[in-house]
Enzyme design. Structure first.
Site, PDB file in Angstrom:
ATOM      1  N   GLN A  96       0.816  -1.214   0.000  1.00 39.95           N
ATOM      2  CA  GLN A  96       0.000   0.000   0.000  1.00 39.95           C
ATOM      3  C   GLN A  96       0.846   1.259   0.000  1.00 39.95           C
ATOM      4  O   GLN A  96       0.338   2.359  -0.207  1.00 39.95           O
ATOM      5  CB  GLN A  96      -0.924   0.017   1.215  1.00 39.95           C
ATOM      6  N   CYS A 102      -4.947   0.083   3.779  1.00 43.85           N
ATOM      7  CA  CYS A 102      -4.799  -1.314   4.217  1.00 43.85           C
ATOM      8  C   CYS A 102      -6.107  -2.088   4.139  1.00 43.85           C
ATOM      9  O   CYS A 102      -6.131  -3.269   3.787  1.00 43.85           O
ATOM     10  CB  CYS A 102      -4.234  -1.366   5.627  1.00 43.85           C
ATOM     11  N   HIS A 398      -5.216  -0.968  11.857  1.00 43.57           N
ATOM     12  CA  HIS A 398      -4.695  -1.597  10.643  1.00 43.57           C
ATOM     13  C   HIS A 398      -5.473  -2.873  10.343  1.00 43.57           C
ATOM     14  O   HIS A 398      -5.904  -3.574  11.260  1.00 43.57           O
ATOM     15  CB  HIS A 398      -3.210  -1.924  10.845  1.00 43.57           C
ATOM     16  N   ASN A 421       0.372  -9.274   5.284  1.00 44.67           N
ATOM     17  CA  ASN A 421       0.302  -7.820   5.410  1.00 44.67           C
ATOM     18  C   ASN A 421       0.317  -7.180   4.024  1.00 44.67           C
ATOM     19  O   ASN A 421       0.425  -7.874   3.008  1.00 44.67           O
ATOM     20  CB  ASN A 421       1.477  -7.315   6.267  1.00 44.67           C
TER      21      ASN A 421
END
Length: 483
Positions: A96, A102, A398, A421
């Site tokens: 990102q 996110c 997040h 992630n």
């Protein structure tokens, strides 16, 4: 001397009673300025402590994260063996960059597994920028609507000031993702990538949009205060503002190549090196290839401030006018953990929200609350999860994806989780993290599952229509947007 545990409850009750009746002069007696003479005394005390001397020597020469990292603990927790994983590899690792997208990455990464499987692809990404563009446009309009609906409140009210703070920040919630996909669909990243600078580094763009929206807010509030301003004037103003926001956005990002119901053509090469061509619309692509039924996903949270088994709604939080509200079902950590296992066993990844980067080692990719030896310097953290939420020490910041876990054969609960992630392959171990169960319990706040994966008694909370949700204000920590 503090009261004993036996009398603590009575003591606190009496103390609060006296405090409420106390005149200002008594409250003033309770204030305490820094006594300069005590500084020297404190300093002498600490300087005579050899443990303190060792700690200060180390911390004045090294970064605290490096100095206090418990490498013995790190090696023990950095276990990448998982007995329950999704069958499709999620590639490539996404990034990102310097944006707060996110939630869009986690949500599209979850769905791309379906596309990878459906089309026999080695690598694939859905366009996060496509949703990002429309999210900005919709959030700006949603903000203007909130300004109109709150016009009866004073400009200095907590609500109006909160609305003005960050009208179009990048972050979002899963329900906001669903609102976007229902209206605009999904497209492959090949058709609309991250080429414009502001897509991956959005700070300046956000600043300019925010300034313009605050100006528009004043214009609307002023017009609404004038008795001559009828509905048609406000509608005209809103349309002019929408046009200007769209113009500004077109300066910073390319206009998406297709409308939601407009057909696009996409060519791709599958794992067997065969070339294929797909003709579809964004809305059709979302349902046919990404396999998303927007009526299916539901959000569950762990918020120990409130009763479990209750729906929680965040007032005024959203992005698309007329879209679904942000509603969660509050459950205990064991229920969350079991639902993660069940979903992974169904070969589906789990969107989740956590307080990141708390206790996260980005170099090795380990998330564990005992990873740093803070007690060695006398720094202890006794607050429980509910207190941390109440005192603004913890909230969801997040969103990521759980793609596997290692289940204990006895308890049937996870010992650790495999986390994907969206910070690129240089974050963690090739973009992947391992998260301990204790971390999950303390710093995971939300997961998203399909409603048919819930026990009947929990699913009925969403479907019965009889459940009155607990309504929390938009500034509550449970309304935080994942970035």
């Amino acid at each position: 001397m503090l009261p004993t545990s036996v009398s603590r409850s009575l003591y606190l009750k009496t103390f609060r009673s006296h405090l409420l009746r106390a005149p200002q002069i008594v409250l003033k007696r309770m204030s305490s300025s820094i006594d300069i003479s005590k500084i020297n005394s404190w300093n002498k005390e600490f300087q005579s402590d050899l443990t303190h001397q060792l700690a200060t020597t180390v911390l004045k020469n090294y970064n605290a994260d490096d100095a206090l990292l418990n490498k013995t603990r790190l090696q023990k927790q950095d276990n990448r063996v998982f007995n329950t994983v999704v069958s499709t590899d999620s590639t490539p690792v996404t990034n990102q960059k310097s944006s707060g997208r996110c939630w869009l990455f986690a949500a599209t990464n979850q769905l791309r597994l379906n596309v990878l499987s459906e089309l026999n692809l080695k690598e694939f990404e859905l366009s996060q920028a496509y949703l990002f563009f429309y999210d900005k446009l919709e959030k700006a309009n949603y903000f203007l609507d909130q300004i109109v609906s709150s016009a009866d409140q004073d400009i200095d009210s907590r609500l109006v000031q909160y609305l003005l703070a960050a009208p179009t920040e990048d972050g979002g919630q899963y329900s906001m993702f669903l609102n976007l996909v229902k209206k605009y669909g999904l497209i492959p990243k090949d058709l609309y990538g991250d080429l414009p600078y502001s897509t991956t580094a959005s700070r300046k763009w956000n600043s300019l949009l925010t300034t313009k929206l605050r100006e528009f807010a004043e214009t609307l509030r002023t017009a609404l205060k004038e008795r001559s301003a009828d509905d048609s004037i406000i509608v005209t103003l809103r349309e002019q503002m929408q046009r200007e926001i769209f113009r500004l956005m077109s300066l910073f990002m390319d206009i998406p190549p297709v409308q939601p119901n407009e057909q696009f053509t996409w060519e791709y090469v599958d794992k067997d090196k065969k070339i294929h061509t797909i003709k579809s619309t964004p809305l059709e692509f979302a349902s046919k290839y990404a396999k998303l039924d927007p009526s299916t996903p539901v959000s569950l949270i762990n918020d120990p401030r409130h009763p479990y088994g209750k729906l929680i709604k965040i007032d005024r939080l959203g992005n698309v006018l007329g879209g679904d509200a942000v509603i969660y079902l509050n459950v205990d950590n064991e229920t969350l953990s079991k639902l993660v296992v069940k979903r992974l066993q169904n070969n589906k990844a789990v969107f989740f929200g956590s307080h990141t980067p708390k206790f996260m080692d980005k170099k090795t990719g380990v998330m564990d609350i005992e990873l740093w030896n803070y007690p060695a310097i006398g720094y202890n953290l006794p607050q429980q999860k509910a207190s941390r939420i109440r005192y603004h020490e913890s909230l969801m910041t997040h969103a990521m994806l759980i793609t596997g876990c290692h289940v204990d054969e006895t308890s049937k609960l996870p010992l650790r989780y495999r986390v994907e992630n969206s910070w690129g392959k240089d974050s963690g171990k090739d973009g992947l993290y391992v998260m301990t169960q204790k971390y999950f319990e303390e710093y995971c706040f939300q997961i998203v599952v399909d409603i048919n994966e819930l026990p009947k008694e929990l699913a009925s909370k969403f479907t019965s229509g009889k459940e009155e949700p607990i309504v929390l204000p938009i500034w509550d920590p449970m309304g935080a947007l994942a970035k």
